[in-house]
Design a protein around this motif. Structure first.
Motif, PDB file in Angstrom:
ATOM      1  N   UNK A   1      26.151 -25.899  87.107  1.00 29.70           N
ATOM      2  CA  UNK A   1      26.528 -25.557  88.103  1.00 29.70           C
ATOM      3  C   UNK A   1      26.956 -23.836  87.423  1.00 29.70           C
ATOM      4  N   UNK A   2      26.303 -22.989  88.302  1.00 26.76           N
ATOM      5  CA  UNK A   2      26.879 -21.798  87.571  1.00 26.76           C
ATOM      6  C   UNK A   2      26.132 -20.837  86.999  1.00 26.76           C
ATOM      7  N   UNK A   3      24.789 -21.266  86.370  1.00 27.71           N
ATOM      8  CA  UNK A   3      23.863 -20.746  85.730  1.00 27.71           C
ATOM      9  C   UNK A   3      22.863 -21.671  86.155  1.00 27.71           C
ATOM     10  N   UNK A   4      21.811 -20.470  87.952  1.00 29.46           N
ATOM     11  CA  UNK A   4      20.842 -20.529  87.963  1.00 29.46           C
ATOM     12  C   UNK A   4      19.697 -20.568  87.693  1.00 29.46           C
ATOM     13  N   UNK A   5      18.276 -21.517  88.012  1.00 24.70           N
ATOM     14  CA  UNK A   5      16.809 -22.157  87.949  1.00 24.70           C
ATOM     15  C   UNK A   5      16.249 -21.799  88.559  1.00 24.70           C
ATOM     16  N   UNK A   6      15.159 -21.021  89.042  1.00 22.61           N
ATOM     17  CA  UNK A   6      14.474 -21.000  89.716  1.00 22.61           C
ATOM     18  C   UNK A   6      13.126 -21.411  89.084  1.00 22.61           C
ATOM     19  N   UNK A   7      11.821 -22.287  90.463  1.00 20.69           N
ATOM     20  CA  UNK A   7      10.902 -22.278  89.764  1.00 20.69           C
ATOM     21  C   UNK A   7       9.781 -20.816  89.952  1.00 20.69           C
ATOM     22  N   UNK A   8       8.403 -20.924  89.154  1.00 17.35           N
ATOM     23  CA  UNK A   8       7.735 -19.819  89.548  1.00 17.35           C
ATOM     24  C   UNK A   8       6.361 -20.153  90.228  1.00 17.35           C
ATOM     25  N   UNK A   9       5.941 -19.270  90.555  1.00 19.35           N
ATOM     26  CA  UNK A   9       4.018 -19.566  90.776  1.00 19.35           C
ATOM     27  C   UNK A   9       3.740 -20.637  89.953  1.00 19.35           C
ATOM     28  N   UNK A  10       3.924 -20.717  89.005  1.00 21.48           N
ATOM     29  CA  UNK A  10       2.823 -20.919  87.994  1.00 21.48           C
ATOM     30  C   UNK A  10       3.486 -22.298  87.961  1.00 21.48           C
ATOM     31  N   UNK A  11       4.949 -22.585  88.294  1.00 22.32           N
ATOM     32  CA  UNK A  11       5.260 -23.881  87.796  1.00 22.32           C
ATOM     33  C   UNK A  11       6.214 -23.496  86.847  1.00 22.32           C
ATOM     34  N   UNK A  12       6.829 -22.414  86.230  1.00 18.45           N
ATOM     35  CA  UNK A  12       8.100 -21.965  85.081  1.00 18.45           C
ATOM     36  C   UNK A  12       8.346 -21.878  85.654  1.00 18.45           C
ATOM     37  N   UNK A  13       9.869 -22.133  84.382  1.00 15.54           N
ATOM     38  CA  UNK A  13      10.922 -21.960  85.265  1.00 15.54           C
ATOM     39  C   UNK A  13      11.627 -20.556  85.172  1.00 15.54           C
ATOM     40  N   UNK A  14      12.396 -19.701  85.734  1.00  8.15           N
ATOM     41  CA  UNK A  14      12.578 -18.299  85.977  1.00  8.15           C
ATOM     42  C   UNK A  14      14.406 -18.697  86.014  1.00  8.15           C
ATOM     43  N   UNK A  15      14.906 -18.269  84.213  1.00  7.99           N
ATOM     44  CA  UNK A  15      16.143 -17.887  84.541  1.00  7.99           C
ATOM     45  C   UNK A  15      16.715 -17.153  85.099  1.00  7.99           C
TER      46      UNK A  15
END
Length: 288
Positions: A195-209
């Protein structure tokens, strides 16, 4: 160590050469306090959550940057994590306190609610199809259920050191210490959520910080079963900053009630309803 660098306890002003002196020295330190000590009793916390009677608190402390904590909590306990500076990162594992082989399953936590991103009303599930805890409140929205926590090998590569008592301990090492307090071994530790430090999955499957949402945010967990809660407050493994950056994490817990059929989240979907029913059935059979 050279002789001239040695300093005895007596030379340092603390005579501990005999039993009576050691006892007196220990007692003299009894009033010493640290920013990272738990408040005992919890009702003595100087920072009770707004609207919560301090007498209802069952857990209160501030976890040091790079530190860890652990607690066994009753069913229906509400736990609030607060990111004071915008730099905390709470890596959390929950286990059924009555049967700790039942533990957080990150894959089911994402699959059952058909949602990979943690937020308000998100259930944290075990591999047995029961809800262990629910995210009851969230003012951050910057979390991660993909990456787990840092390992010794990762921290050795990033910071050059990963010793548990050193300046850059890994999350895995901290959670292992927390687990040991409850008779658990490293093999008992599943992947954590953070919790408190976010990650999202980009369109190419990589992780965006995404990083932090900023200071002063909080996340509340509701214990749907008696839980062992393990927490490591260390940098997220994908934090791109070269330095070991992490801030204090404040924790408060108080008595509340578990999710019931009258709560909207109980009926949010057929899958969630079944998971909550599984927890309720387990609790009823156990006399909880």
């Amino acid at each position: 160590m050279p002789t001239d660098e040695r300093v005895s306890h007596r030379e340092a002003g603390r005579a501990t050469g005999d039993l009576a002196s050691a006892r007196d020295d220990a007692r003299a330190q009894g009033t010493s306090v640290s920013d990272w000590m738990a408040y005992l009793p919890a009702s003595s916390s100087p920072y009770p959550p707004a609207g919560v009677d301090p007498a209802e608190l069952t857990w209160a402390e501030t976890v040091a940057p790079g530190g860890y904590t652990h607690r066994r909590v009753a069913r229906g306990t509400r736990i609030r994590f607060e990111d004071l500076t915008g730099e905390a990162c709470a890596h959390v594992v929950v286990l059924n306190a009555l049967a700790p082989w039942e533990r957080l399953n990150v894959a089911d936590t994402q699959k059952i609610p058909w949602q990979a991103y943690l937020g308000t009303d998100h259930p944290l599930l075990s591999g047995d199809g029961r809800v262990l805890a629910t995210v009851l409140g969230d003012t951050s929205g910057h979390h991660d259920a993909f990456c787990g926590t840092s390992t010794d090998a990762w921290n050795q590569q990033r910071y050059g050191d990963a010793a548990p008592q050193g300046p850059t301990p890994s999350g895995r090492a901290r959670l292992t210490l927390a687990a040991a307090k409850h008779g658990l071994a490293p093999r008992d530790l599943p992947p954590s959520v953070s919790f408190f430090q976010g990650v999202r999955v980009a369109a190419d499957g990589a992780f965006d910080w995404l990083g932090s949402a900023g200071p002063g945010t909080s996340v509340d967990l509701l214990a749907e079963l008696p839980l062992i809660v393990l927490v490591a407050n260390v940098p997220h493994p994908l934090d791109p900053r070269p330095d070991y950056v992490v801030g204090p994490l404040r924790v408060h817990a108080w008595r509340s009630r578990p999710t019931g059929p009258d709560d909207a989240r109980f009926e949010a979907s057929p899958e969630r309803r079944r998971a909550y029913l599984n927890s309720l059935d387990y609790a009823t059979a156990a006399g909880l």
